[in-house]
Write a protein that holds these residues in place. Structure first.
Motif, PDB file in Angstrom:
ATOM      1  N   ILE A 103       2.999   1.009  -4.503  1.00 43.19           N
ATOM      2  CA  ILE A 103       2.669   1.071  -6.684  1.00 43.19           C
ATOM      3  C   ILE A 103       3.386   1.303  -7.359  1.00 43.19           C
ATOM      4  N   GLY A 160       1.053  -0.981  -0.107  1.00 45.90           N
ATOM      5  CA  GLY A 160       0.343   0.191  -0.295  1.00 45.90           C
ATOM      6  C   GLY A 160       0.991   0.961  -0.070  1.00 45.90           C
ATOM      7  N   PRO A 193      -7.685  -1.487  -2.814  1.00 48.06           N
ATOM      8  CA  PRO A 193      -6.443  -0.350  -2.482  1.00 48.06           C
ATOM      9  C   PRO A 193      -6.303  -1.236  -1.078  1.00 48.06           C
ATOM     10  N   HIS A 194      -5.095  -1.937  -0.359  1.00 47.69           N
ATOM     11  CA  HIS A 194      -4.530  -1.585   0.644  1.00 47.69           C
ATOM     12  C   HIS A 194      -5.221  -0.741   1.684  1.00 47.69           C
ATOM     13  N   ALA A 222      -5.108  -3.048 -12.369  1.00 49.70           N
ATOM     14  CA  ALA A 222      -3.968  -2.624 -12.318  1.00 49.70           C
ATOM     15  C   ALA A 222      -2.501  -2.375 -13.898  1.00 49.70           C
TER      16      ALA A 222
END
Length: 513
Positions: free
Chosen positions: A165, A160, A361-362, A470
């Motif tokens: 990313i 995250g 997402p985390h 992604a």
């Protein structure tokens, strides 16, 4: 000779070709049903390729890579070796039928997605990416990728995090090669295709990815990027370039592919990058020893001991080692998973559902791994342990490739192939075509074609589902970076204004070779 970038393949000529392949297979002892299914797969693949729009659309590049690298290359090479096409497979007819059903599912997905995308120009075309100076953008991509090295050192990591990313979405090196190749061809009137930026980017990818990390993807992505970009411009190859490509192909089959296998076995996780590079140079300097190590590594083993893995999974699709060609066909590994599934072992829907949950997402769902089924982080490795005889019991790091068709079948057999996989393909084709549009108009969409050369035949359904989110985000992010930031970075180094269109203005400071 001009590199082809077809938008359609003749069905009539394909019919003649497929019939000749069927005849050759039958002469070499291939089972009639398998041969007929192989014939049907070739024909359906061409129909799907034409329906997708060929190489003009990202979905067409997916169809091409899936068909070629699941079984077509391997089946054709079997003819050259005078081996039955269904030999060394445990469930050949069922495995081949899964491919045929998969191609029907792909065609259905294309039909649905085209009803949404056929009038779309593509996001990349709409935002005016054609006004970018491709030469400066290519240089900016190179600089941006280099800057990720100190960023990994200075920025905090972890799931995250910003640097996590960036690393996951980083496609700047391949994009530097793609944009630089297109730029060089255009400004030189087709006389050149390589400049300093593309050459240095290719060398760094090859050294770091191939010679240090022993990744076939790292070894061959540079030449794939150049080839796709050059083909999109219908680049005319000279005789010396054809000879050079043939020599590289032979070297890849006989030396580079064995190097990636032997290097991983001789090295370890604790080996430094410099030591790995020295090992690679030593092996490349002694090709006979490299080949001997490779042959020894893939000899069938009676048992797999602790800390060991059977390279190429004991006996491969061919009767003898074929180097890179062993990795250019996935049917043998798919056959193992399909055979295991036919014995009553299915995986169910939990993994499929988690693949979509993994989109979150985390920072929104920090503990999403707690919802994951066993082996979700490395599905291919998990399936290899399920099958048995491929990896040692304590090996949970080696990546094993299966096609999305094999995983769909393993989930719920024919239900998985008829419903689960087509849903993923529909999402994939719709999103990627809406974003990339016509690949002949914008070279930025070619990054999808490069990705599909690996993902289409060797990715599980999870890889495709991840790309829907992604992968597309990486394409959009990289394009926006090239539109607003990369030309500025390139201009700082090249000493030019970043606003000049690449179609008409030469970048003199980026020398071509």
């Amino acid at each position: 000779m001009r590199l082809p970038f077809p938008t359609r393949i003749s069905v009539e000529k394909t019919l003649i070709f497929a019939a000749a392949v069927l005849g050759a297979q039958l002469l070499e002892g291939t089972n009639l049903l398998f041969g007929v299914l192989f014939f049907a797969f070739i024909m359906l693949s061409v129909l799907a390729f034409n329906l997708a729009g060929g190489f003009s659309r990202a979905s067409g590049t997916y169809v091409f890579s899936f068909a070629l690298l699941t079984c077509v290359v391997g089946g054709l090479w079997k003819i050259v070796l005078a081996e039955p096409a269904d030999s060394n497979l445990s469930s050949p007819e069922v495995t081949m039928l899964t491919y045929v059903v998969s191609m029907v599912g792909i065609m259905t997905s294309l039909f649905i997605s085209h009803r949404i995308t056929r009038k779309s120009r593509g996001f990349l075309d709409v935002i005016g990416i054609d006004k970018v100076n491709l030469g400066l953008a290519s240089l900016g991509c190179f600089i941006g990728n280099v800057l990720t090295v100190p960023a990994n050192i200075l920025l905090p990591g972890g799931n995250g995090s910003l640097i996590s990313i960036i690393n996951q979405e980083n496609v700047l090196f391949p994009l530097a090669i793609l944009l630089g190749t297109v730029h060089t061809i255009r400004i030189s009137g087709g006389r050149r295709s390589v400049n300093v930026v593309t050459f240095v980017s290719a060398v760094l990818m090859f050294v770091v990815g191939g010679l240090i990390n022993y990744s076939k993807q790292g070894m061959f992505t540079p030449i794939v990027c150049w080839g796709i970009a050059a083909a999109s411009q219908r680049y005319r190859l000279r005789s010396w370039q054809i000879l050079l490509l043939v020599a590289f192909a032979v070297y890849s089959v006989t030396i580079l592919s064995p190097l990636s296998q032997v290097g991983r076995q001789l090295g370890s996780e604790d080996t430094s990058g410099w030591e790995r590079l020295q090992l690679s140079i030593d092996l490349l300097s002694h090709p006979k020893r490299l080949r001997a190590e490779y042959i020894n590594a893939i000899e069938p083993a009676g048992s797999v001991g602790p800390g060991e893995s059977v390279a190429n999974f004991a006996k491969g699709y061919f009767n003898s080692p074929q180097g890179l060609l062993d990795r250019m066909t996935i049917i043998q590994m798919d056959d193992r998973l399909i055979t295991y599934t036919l014995q009553g072992h299915t995986d169910g829907y939990q993994r499929y559902i988690y693949y979509f949950i993994n989109w979150i997402p985390h920072f929104i769902l920090p503990n999403k791994e707690s919802l994951a089924p066993p082996g979700a982080a490395a599905g291919g490795n998990y399936y290899a342990h399920e099958i048995g005889g491929i990896l040692s019991p304590d090996d949970f790091t080696t990546g094993i490739s299966f096609s999305p068709s094999a995983e769909a079948f393993h989930m719920e057999e024919w239900v998985g192939l008829l419903f689960l996989a087509p849903l993923v393909w529909t999402l994939l084709f719709t999103t990627v075509d809406l974003i990339c549009g016509d690949l002949r108009r914008s070279p930025f969409g070619l990054i999808a074609a490069v990705a599909f050369a690996h993902l289409a035949p060797e990715s599980l359904l999870g890889g495709l589902i991840q790309f829907v989110w992604a992968g597309n985000l990486a394409i959009v992010g990289a394009t926006i970076f090239c539109l607003y930031f990369a030309p500025v970075l390139g201009a700082l180094l090249a000493g030019e204004a970043p606003t000049q269109p690449a179609f008409s203005v030469s970048t003199a400071s980026i020398r071509t070779i």
